[in-house]
Write a protein that holds these residues in place. Structure first.
Motif, PDB file in Angstrom:
ATOM      1  N   ARG A 156       0.831  -1.209   0.000  1.00 23.66           N
ATOM      2  CA  ARG A 156       0.000   0.000   0.000  1.00 23.66           C
ATOM      3  C   ARG A 156       0.866   1.260   0.000  1.00 23.66           C
ATOM      4  O   ARG A 156       0.506   2.270  -0.602  1.00 23.66           O
ATOM      5  CB  ARG A 156      -0.928   0.011   1.216  1.00 23.66           C
ATOM      6  CG  ARG A 156      -1.869  -1.160   1.301  1.00 23.66           C
ATOM      7  CD  ARG A 156      -2.924  -1.133   0.238  1.00 23.66           C
ATOM      8  NE  ARG A 156      -3.833  -0.029   0.517  1.00 23.66           N
ATOM      9  CZ  ARG A 156      -4.751   0.401  -0.329  1.00 23.66           C
ATOM     10  NH1 ARG A 156      -4.887  -0.174  -1.490  1.00 23.66           N
ATOM     11  NH2 ARG A 156      -5.531   1.401  -0.012  1.00 23.66           N
ATOM     12  N   ALA A 161       1.079   4.240  -2.807  1.00 25.07           N
ATOM     13  CA  ALA A 161       0.923   5.658  -2.464  1.00 25.07           C
ATOM     14  C   ALA A 161       2.034   6.501  -3.073  1.00 25.07           C
ATOM     15  O   ALA A 161       1.804   7.661  -3.429  1.00 25.07           O
ATOM     16  CB  ALA A 161       0.909   5.834  -0.951  1.00 25.07           C
ATOM     17  N   HIS A 168       1.372   8.383  -6.114  1.00 18.27           N
ATOM     18  CA  HIS A 168       0.402   9.475  -6.023  1.00 18.27           C
ATOM     19  C   HIS A 168       1.012  10.759  -5.462  1.00 18.27           C
ATOM     20  O   HIS A 168       0.291  11.713  -5.218  1.00 18.27           O
ATOM     21  CB  HIS A 168      -0.794   9.059  -5.156  1.00 18.27           C
ATOM     22  CG  HIS A 168      -1.568   7.924  -5.724  1.00 18.27           C
ATOM     23  ND1 HIS A 168      -2.342   8.035  -6.853  1.00 18.27           N
ATOM     24  CD2 HIS A 168      -1.674   6.636  -5.334  1.00 18.27           C
ATOM     25  CE1 HIS A 168      -2.895   6.878  -7.127  1.00 18.27           C
ATOM     26  NE2 HIS A 168      -2.505   6.002  -6.220  1.00 18.27           N
ATOM     27  N   ALA A 193       2.360  14.080  -0.814  1.00 16.42           N
ATOM     28  CA  ALA A 193       1.284  14.341   0.152  1.00 16.42           C
ATOM     29  C   ALA A 193       0.520  13.060   0.481  1.00 16.42           C
ATOM     30  O   ALA A 193       0.257  12.770   1.654  1.00 16.42           O
ATOM     31  CB  ALA A 193       0.336  15.403  -0.384  1.00 16.42           C
ATOM     32  N   GLU A 194       0.173  12.284  -0.531  1.00 15.11           N
ATOM     33  CA  GLU A 194      -0.553  11.029  -0.298  1.00 15.11           C
ATOM     34  C   GLU A 194       0.343  10.021   0.416  1.00 15.11           C
ATOM     35  O   GLU A 194      -0.109   9.287   1.293  1.00 15.11           O
ATOM     36  CB  GLU A 194      -1.068  10.448  -1.617  1.00 15.11           C
ATOM     37  CG  GLU A 194      -1.774   9.123  -1.477  1.00 15.11           C
ATOM     38  CD  GLU A 194      -3.044   9.167  -0.629  1.00 15.11           C
ATOM     39  OE1 GLU A 194      -3.532   8.084  -0.239  1.00 15.11           O
ATOM     40  OE2 GLU A 194      -3.568  10.253  -0.340  1.00 15.11           O
ATOM     41  N   THR A 195       1.610   9.986   0.047  1.00 12.34           N
ATOM     42  CA  THR A 195       2.542   9.072   0.707  1.00 12.34           C
ATOM     43  C   THR A 195       2.657   9.421   2.182  1.00 12.34           C
ATOM     44  O   THR A 195       2.608   8.537   3.039  1.00 12.34           O
ATOM     45  CB  THR A 195       3.925   9.122   0.030  1.00 12.34           C
ATOM     46  OG1 THR A 195       3.765   8.807  -1.357  1.00 12.34           O
ATOM     47  CG2 THR A 195       4.885   8.153   0.665  1.00 12.34           C
ATOM     48  N   ARG A 252       0.474  10.991   4.030  1.00 17.94           N
ATOM     49  CA  ARG A 252      -0.799  10.655   4.679  1.00 17.94           C
ATOM     50  C   ARG A 252      -0.850   9.170   5.031  1.00 17.94           C
ATOM     51  O   ARG A 252      -1.199   8.795   6.139  1.00 17.94           O
ATOM     52  CB  ARG A 252      -1.968  11.020   3.770  1.00 17.94           C
ATOM     53  CG  ARG A 252      -3.323  10.881   4.445  1.00 17.94           C
ATOM     54  CD  ARG A 252      -4.479  11.097   3.475  1.00 17.94           C
ATOM     55  NE  ARG A 252      -4.643   9.981   2.551  1.00 17.94           N
ATOM     56  CZ  ARG A 252      -5.148   8.785   2.870  1.00 17.94           C
ATOM     57  NH1 ARG A 252      -5.525   8.545   4.109  1.00 17.94           N
ATOM     58  NH2 ARG A 252      -5.277   7.841   1.953  1.00 17.94           N
ATOM     59  N   ARG A 253      -0.433   8.323   4.102  1.00 22.13           N
ATOM     60  CA  ARG A 253      -0.474   6.880   4.356  1.00 22.13           C
ATOM     61  C   ARG A 253       0.602   6.455   5.352  1.00 22.13           C
ATOM     62  O   ARG A 253       0.374   5.565   6.166  1.00 22.13           O
ATOM     63  CB  ARG A 253      -0.325   6.095   3.053  1.00 22.13           C
ATOM     64  CG  ARG A 253      -1.572   6.185   2.214  1.00 22.13           C
ATOM     65  CD  ARG A 253      -1.638   5.107   1.193  1.00 22.13           C
ATOM     66  NE  ARG A 253      -2.681   5.383   0.216  1.00 22.13           N
ATOM     67  CZ  ARG A 253      -2.888   4.653  -0.854  1.00 22.13           C
ATOM     68  NH1 ARG A 253      -2.139   3.603  -1.098  1.00 22.13           N
ATOM     69  NH2 ARG A 253      -3.853   4.958  -1.694  1.00 22.13           N
ATOM     70  N   THR A 295       9.976  10.328   3.008  1.00 21.53           N
ATOM     71  CA  THR A 295       9.677  10.965   1.721  1.00 21.53           C
ATOM     72  C   THR A 295      10.884  11.725   1.174  1.00 21.53           C
ATOM     73  O   THR A 295      11.052  11.806  -0.038  1.00 21.53           O
ATOM     74  CB  THR A 295       8.453  11.894   1.807  1.00 21.53           C
ATOM     75  OG1 THR A 295       8.682  12.915   2.770  1.00 21.53           O
ATOM     76  CG2 THR A 295       7.192  11.113   2.138  1.00 21.53           C
TER      77      THR A 295
END
Length: 188
Positions: free
Chosen positions: A81, A85, A88, A91-93, A95-96, A112
């Motif tokens: 998962r 991410a 994407h 920001a999405e990484t 968040r996950r 990141t």
């Protein structure tokens, strides 16, 4: 993603040397030999399944406390998962990553930065970083909110600015301690 996340987890709340020693120990026991012509003993990190299967006593032998060991195993179980991410964006990484038990803002930013080259990720919660950035930019130590205020004009390159300050030596906070008067003890 996991190759950047696991070292960041191992670096939580310990000095760098301790984290590097734990990484080396775990890699020596659970890593795989490097492919192709490589120096003797060179290893590559385990797969996600390999990290999830590391026994708790091996984390203990490596000097990794139970909380960090649980975070590594949780991250390994969610690796697919997290990889998804990454496609994407940062920001999405982030968040996950923050949904993984044991991963906070510092670990997410470190991951990141390393895995995605996120030029704006700031490692909030680092023991020394806010003071170093504050010293470099104002001549005074600041806390995390103060550091973020100082770095705001540099968005979307805040990590690059921090990295430059650290590498240039501008963020080196002078050491201060009690100073004793110099005495000549030979004349007593």
């Amino acid at each position: 993603m996991l190759e950047a996340l696991v070292p960041a987890i191992l670096e939580q709340r310990v000095i760098t040397r301790t984290a590097h020693d734990a990484w080396a120990w775990l890699l020596a026991r659970h890593g795989e030999p490097a492919p192709g012509p490589a120096p003797a003993g060179m290893r590559v990190p385990p797969s996600a399944a390999g990290w999830a299967d590391v026994p708790v006593w091996d984390f203990h032998r490596a000097g990794v406390d139970p909380a960090r060991a649980r975070a590594v195993v949780a991250a390994a179980r969610l690796a697919h998962r997290l990889e998804e991410a990454a496609s994407h964006g940062a920001a999405e990484t982030t968040r996950r990553l923050l949904l993984v038990p044991g991963v906070g803002p510092w670990t997410a930013a470190e991951t990141t930065q390393r895995a995605l080259g996120d030029a704006d990720a700031v490692s909030v919660g680092d023991f020394h970083l806010a003071g170093q950035v504050g010293w470099a930019l104002t001549g005074e130590r600041v806390d995390d909110p103060g550091m973020l205020r100082l770095l705001e004009p540099y968005r979307p390159h805040r990590y690059r600015v921090v990295r430059h300050l650290l590498l240039s030596g501008a963020a080196r906070v002078p050491r201060r301690g009690p100073r004793l008067a110099v005495e000549d003890h030979r004349r007593r």
